[in-house]
Write an enzyme that holds these catalytic residues in place. Structure first.
Site, PDB file in Angstrom:
ATOM      1  N   SER A 241       0.827  -1.222   0.000  1.00 23.47           N
ATOM      2  CA  SER A 241       0.000   0.000   0.000  1.00 23.47           C
ATOM      3  C   SER A 241       0.856   1.265   0.000  1.00 23.47           C
ATOM      4  O   SER A 241       0.535   2.244  -0.692  1.00 23.47           O
ATOM      5  CB  SER A 241      -0.975   0.004   1.177  1.00 23.47           C
ATOM      6  OG  SER A 241      -0.310  -0.248   2.392  1.00 23.47           O
ATOM      7  N   HIS A 271      -1.956  -8.923   2.073  1.00 25.14           N
ATOM      8  CA  HIS A 271      -1.657  -7.640   2.746  1.00 25.14           C
ATOM      9  C   HIS A 271      -2.828  -7.327   3.692  1.00 25.14           C
ATOM     10  O   HIS A 271      -3.179  -8.145   4.532  1.00 25.14           O
ATOM     11  CB  HIS A 271      -1.422  -6.585   1.656  1.00 25.14           C
ATOM     12  CG  HIS A 271      -0.863  -5.270   2.118  1.00 25.14           C
ATOM     13  ND1 HIS A 271      -0.266  -5.085   3.332  1.00 25.14           N
ATOM     14  CD2 HIS A 271      -0.811  -4.043   1.491  1.00 25.14           C
ATOM     15  CE1 HIS A 271       0.129  -3.821   3.455  1.00 25.14           C
ATOM     16  NE2 HIS A 271      -0.186  -3.166   2.351  1.00 25.14           N
ATOM     17  N   HIS A 318       5.584 -12.793   7.621  1.00 23.66           N
ATOM     18  CA  HIS A 318       5.815 -11.413   7.177  1.00 23.66           C
ATOM     19  C   HIS A 318       7.015 -11.366   6.251  1.00 23.66           C
ATOM     20  O   HIS A 318       7.956 -12.144   6.399  1.00 23.66           O
ATOM     21  CB  HIS A 318       6.038 -10.471   8.366  1.00 23.66           C
ATOM     22  CG  HIS A 318       5.808  -9.039   8.019  1.00 23.66           C
ATOM     23  ND1 HIS A 318       6.794  -8.240   7.504  1.00 23.66           N
ATOM     24  CD2 HIS A 318       4.681  -8.279   8.072  1.00 23.66           C
ATOM     25  CE1 HIS A 318       6.288  -7.040   7.263  1.00 23.66           C
ATOM     26  NE2 HIS A 318       5.003  -7.039   7.597  1.00 23.66           N
ATOM     27  N   ARG A 327       2.875  -4.598  16.796  1.00 31.88           N
ATOM     28  CA  ARG A 327       1.482  -4.149  16.645  1.00 31.88           C
ATOM     29  C   ARG A 327       0.528  -5.240  17.151  1.00 31.88           C
ATOM     30  O   ARG A 327      -0.541  -4.959  17.664  1.00 31.88           O
ATOM     31  CB  ARG A 327       1.188  -3.810  15.178  1.00 31.88           C
ATOM     32  CG  ARG A 327       2.083  -2.707  14.621  1.00 31.88           C
ATOM     33  CD  ARG A 327       1.906  -2.535  13.124  1.00 31.88           C
ATOM     34  NE  ARG A 327       2.250  -3.747  12.390  1.00 31.88           N
ATOM     35  CZ  ARG A 327       2.078  -3.917  11.084  1.00 31.88           C
ATOM     36  NH1 ARG A 327       1.562  -2.934  10.351  1.00 31.88           N
ATOM     37  NH2 ARG A 327       2.423  -5.047  10.492  1.00 31.88           N
ATOM     38  N   ASP A 373      -2.425  -8.347  11.672  1.00 29.54           N
ATOM     39  CA  ASP A 373      -3.778  -8.775  11.299  1.00 29.54           C
ATOM     40  C   ASP A 373      -4.284  -9.962  12.119  1.00 29.54           C
ATOM     41  O   ASP A 373      -5.481 -10.244  12.130  1.00 29.54           O
ATOM     42  CB  ASP A 373      -3.819  -9.122   9.807  1.00 29.54           C
ATOM     43  CG  ASP A 373      -3.428  -7.942   8.955  1.00 29.54           C
ATOM     44  OD1 ASP A 373      -3.923  -6.837   9.235  1.00 29.54           O
ATOM     45  OD2 ASP A 373      -2.621  -8.109   8.022  1.00 29.54           O
TER      46      ASP A 373
HETATM   47  N1  CMX Z   1       1.055 -19.868   6.139  1.00 20.40           N
HETATM   48  C1  CMX Z   1       1.452 -20.768   5.212  1.00 20.40           C
HETATM   49  N2  CMX Z   1       2.492 -20.566   4.375  1.00 20.40           N
HETATM   50  C2  CMX Z   1       3.172 -19.424   4.534  1.00 20.40           C
HETATM   51  C3  CMX Z   1       2.850 -18.463   5.502  1.00 20.40           C
HETATM   52  C4  CMX Z   1       1.724 -18.725   6.320  1.00 20.40           C
HETATM   53  N3  CMX Z   1       1.294 -17.838   7.226  1.00 20.40           N
HETATM   54  N4  CMX Z   1       3.729 -17.434   5.418  1.00 20.40           N
HETATM   55  C5  CMX Z   1       4.566 -17.727   4.394  1.00 20.40           C
HETATM   56  N5  CMX Z   1       4.224 -18.932   3.853  1.00 20.40           N
HETATM   57  C6  CMX Z   1       4.795 -19.561   2.662  1.00 20.40           C
HETATM   58  C7  CMX Z   1       4.625 -18.630   1.481  1.00 20.40           C
HETATM   59  O1  CMX Z   1       3.311 -18.749   0.928  1.00 20.40           O
HETATM   60  C8  CMX Z   1       5.730 -19.101   0.571  1.00 20.40           C
HETATM   61  O2  CMX Z   1       5.302 -20.312  -0.044  1.00 20.40           O
HETATM   62  P1  CMX Z   1       5.637 -20.614  -1.607  1.00 20.40           P
HETATM   63  O3  CMX Z   1       7.117 -20.550  -1.720  1.00 20.40           O
HETATM   64  O4  CMX Z   1       5.049 -21.974  -1.828  1.00 20.40           O
HETATM   65  O5  CMX Z   1       4.947 -19.538  -2.385  1.00 20.40           O
HETATM   66  C9  CMX Z   1       6.843 -19.468   1.544  1.00 20.40           C
HETATM   67  O6  CMX Z   1       6.197 -19.700   2.808  1.00 20.40           O
HETATM   68  C10 CMX Z   1       7.892 -18.388   1.730  1.00 20.40           C
HETATM   69  O7  CMX Z   1       7.263 -17.195   2.132  1.00 20.40           O
HETATM   70  P2  CMX Z   1       8.050 -16.116   3.009  1.00 20.40           P
HETATM   71  O8  CMX Z   1       9.299 -15.774   2.287  1.00 20.40           O
HETATM   72  O9  CMX Z   1       8.186 -16.613   4.416  1.00 20.40           O
HETATM   73  O10 CMX Z   1       7.025 -14.930   3.051  1.00 20.40           O
HETATM   74  P3  CMX Z   1       6.686 -13.871   1.907  1.00 20.40           P
HETATM   75  O11 CMX Z   1       7.542 -12.696   2.134  1.00 20.40           O
HETATM   76  O12 CMX Z   1       6.706 -14.481   0.560  1.00 20.40           O
HETATM   77  O13 CMX Z   1       5.182 -13.542   2.235  1.00 20.40           O
HETATM   78  C11 CMX Z   1       3.351 -12.994   3.626  1.00 20.40           C
HETATM   79  C12 CMX Z   1       4.832 -12.782   3.369  1.00 20.40           C
HETATM   80  C13 CMX Z   1       2.890 -12.045   4.718  1.00 20.40           C
HETATM   81  C14 CMX Z   1       2.581 -12.638   2.345  1.00 20.40           C
HETATM   82  C15 CMX Z   1       3.108 -14.457   4.031  1.00 20.40           C
HETATM   83  O14 CMX Z   1       3.765 -14.716   5.258  1.00 20.40           O
HETATM   84  C16 CMX Z   1       1.647 -14.818   4.141  1.00 20.40           C
HETATM   85  O15 CMX Z   1       1.043 -15.182   3.125  1.00 20.40           O
HETATM   86  N6  CMX Z   1       1.033 -14.709   5.362  1.00 20.40           N
HETATM   87  C17 CMX Z   1      -0.393 -14.921   5.527  1.00 20.40           C
HETATM   88  C18 CMX Z   1      -1.162 -13.705   5.019  1.00 20.40           C
HETATM   89  C19 CMX Z   1      -0.980 -12.526   5.953  1.00 20.40           C
HETATM   90  O16 CMX Z   1      -1.115 -12.640   7.155  1.00 20.40           O
HETATM   91  N7  CMX Z   1      -0.729 -11.342   5.367  1.00 20.40           N
HETATM   92  C20 CMX Z   1      -0.683 -10.080   6.144  1.00 20.40           C
HETATM   93  C21 CMX Z   1       0.708  -9.473   6.274  1.00 20.40           C
HETATM   94  C22 CMX Z   1       0.666  -8.174   7.043  1.00 20.40           C
HETATM   95  C23 CMX Z   1       0.006  -7.083   6.251  1.00 20.40           C
HETATM   96  O17 CMX Z   1       0.581  -6.686   5.225  1.00 20.40           O
HETATM   97  O18 CMX Z   1      -1.079  -6.631   6.612  1.00 20.40           O
END
Ligand code: CMX
Length: 435
Positions: A241, A271, A318, A327, A373
């Protein structure tokens, strides 16, 4: 507010000159090497943005102009009888890099209240959506629509000179922040409360007035809104964002367009939409297990099921953080103080014990800890704000404060239009010697 403008007017030229000098003298210095992995995983860790409002440390979490959340809870002005900082104060700090006085915050509240009139066409645009449409679609469209009144846009068309870009940007930013709670509350009341709208109360602070227009006047809800709208404001410049708002603004698109684009980015489930997904996921779990008080073993089983179905556990993980999000902790402390016996808070607390060890056991997941979140929904639900598809709109109203404060400085420092270089796969293969 003339005081704010005076500070920016005085401080922008020397800062801008300093940046120019730095670029002239050190512009060829390499500040960051980029690996192929970084390009292929969303540019993580690539230092390529100048952001002043906040900074994110992977271990410690967010600091706003150098201050942590617990420090801000002590140092920022509070409403009379209030325990939580006022978001007005954090905006002042992010914008001007100095702590506000009580009077600064009162004046800012008044200034925003004086700008809170929303043009009729915005309500008509919202009315044109089917009732029940996702609030983020409505909010994004409502914000984008106001670009027709953008003072920056109109002045630019008349030949606004570069050194005054920030001034009209500031005016748009302040108008937009003043109007946002009214617009979001209108969407809320129309979607979920039979269009029984509630007039603003300009005597209230920004957060309390927002809660009031949504229909919540309980003192604890006011406290929660002040906290919520403070901690969601900013998370340095690279999140979707913030980066989107900056990127779109860099083309001199007006603040309404730039922030509407930022909101569209916030509406993604990876996000800001994760805050609604967390509650959806918890309700789904309770339904499936058939109890409101699941054991840790039952939660563990459901987490494994979520993962085995190829889903993410929402609210966990994250891109930058490598510890529990401060937070999250600020909201947990609020819950411990005001709703320790809430059954859903107990569930969220059990999830916090169960999920990190499971995610830690999966090598590819870099951060097993909860983010902001994972906790926000349970607090809102406790006070009866049960319409969880509205939660991202609340996040969006708060996010405006950080990304729009930065947008003023983007224009004051005359930061350039963004234009990174892209290449095709053949180029990358050749570059790393894979052909
Ligand atoms: N549950 C399951 N798998 C997860 C995970 C979770 N909570 N967090 C990361 N992973 C997975 C990713 O999907 C990724 O898998 P692939 O390689 O198969 O695509 C792998 O682990 C590596 O990811 P990462 O390097 O640890 O994390 P990213 O930087 O790629 O992604 C985030 C970060 C937040 C998108 C991810 O942790 C996620 O999807 N979390 C759940 C959604 C969430 O809570 N988002 C809110 C974030 C805060 C905000 O911006 O508001």
């Amino acid at each position: 507010m003339e005081k704010i403008k005076k500070i920016i007017r005085e401080e922008a030229p020397p800062l801008s000159a300093e940046i120019k000098k730095l670029a002239k003298e050190y512009g060829d210095k390499v500040i960051c090497d980029v690996t192929l992995n970084q390009v292929l995983t969303g540019m993580k860790g690539v230092i390529s943005l100048l952001t002043a409002t906040s900074k994110l440390d992977p271990e410690e979490g967010i600091r706003f102009r150098g201050y942590s959340i617990p420090e801000l809870q002590k140092l920022l002005p509070k409403a009379e009888g209030g325990t939580e900082p006022l978001p007005e104060g954090l905006f002042f700090l992010m914008l001007l890099n100095r702590l506000p006085t009580d009077d600064d915050v009162k004046e800012l509240s008044k200034d925003w209240a004086s700008r809170a009139d929303v043009p009729d066409y915005v309500f008509k645009i919202i009315e044109s959506f089917p009732v029940g449409s996702h609030p983020m679609a409505q909010l994004t469209s409502a914000v984008a629509s106001m670009s027709i009144d953008s003072k920056f846009r109109l002045a630019h068309r008349e030949g606004l000179i570069k050194k005054d870009y920030w001034d009209l940007t500031y005016e748009d930013v302040m108008d937009l922040i003043g109007r946002l709670p009214r617009i979001a509350a209108y969407i809320y009341r129309r979607n979920y409360h039979d269009s029984k709208f509630i007039d603003p109360d300009p005597s209230l602070d920004w957060a309390a007035n927002f809660a009031h227009m949504m229909g919540y006047d309980h003192d604890e809800v006011r406290k929660l809104f002040r906290l919520y709208l403070t901690i969601h404001t900013d998370h340095e410049g690279g999140n979707v964002s913030a980066h989107t708002t900056h990127l779109v603004g860099s083309s001199l698109s007006n603040p309404y367009y730039a922030f509407a684009a930022g909101l569209a980015g916030l509406a993604g489930p990876l996000h800001g939409l994760a805050n609604q997904e967390v509650i959806r996921w918890i309700f789904h779990m309770l339904d499936e297990i058939g109890t409101q008080t699941p054991t840790k073993d039952q939660i563990s089983e459901f987490v494994h099921k979520t993962l085995s179905e190829g889903q993410v556990v929402p609210g966990y993980g994250h891109a930058v953080l490598r510890k529990t999000d401060p937070r999250y902790m600020a909201q947990r402390e609020f819950a411990l103080k005001y709703l320790p016996d809430d059954p859903l808070f107990q569930v969220v607390s059990h999830v916090y014990e169960v999920v990190p060890p499971i995610l830690s056991s999966i090598a590819k997941i870099k951060n097993p800890w909860p983010n902001v979140d994972a906790h926000s929904g349970v607090l809102l639900l406790h006070y009866g704000i049960k319409e969880y598809d509205f939660y991202t709109a609340l996040f969006g109203v708060s996010r405006a404060l950080g990304v729009l404060a930065q947008l003023v400085w983007d224009r004051a420092l005359r930061l350039a239009i963004e234009r990174p270089k892209s290449q095709d796969l053949a180029w990358f293969k050749q570059k790393v010697g894979a052909v």
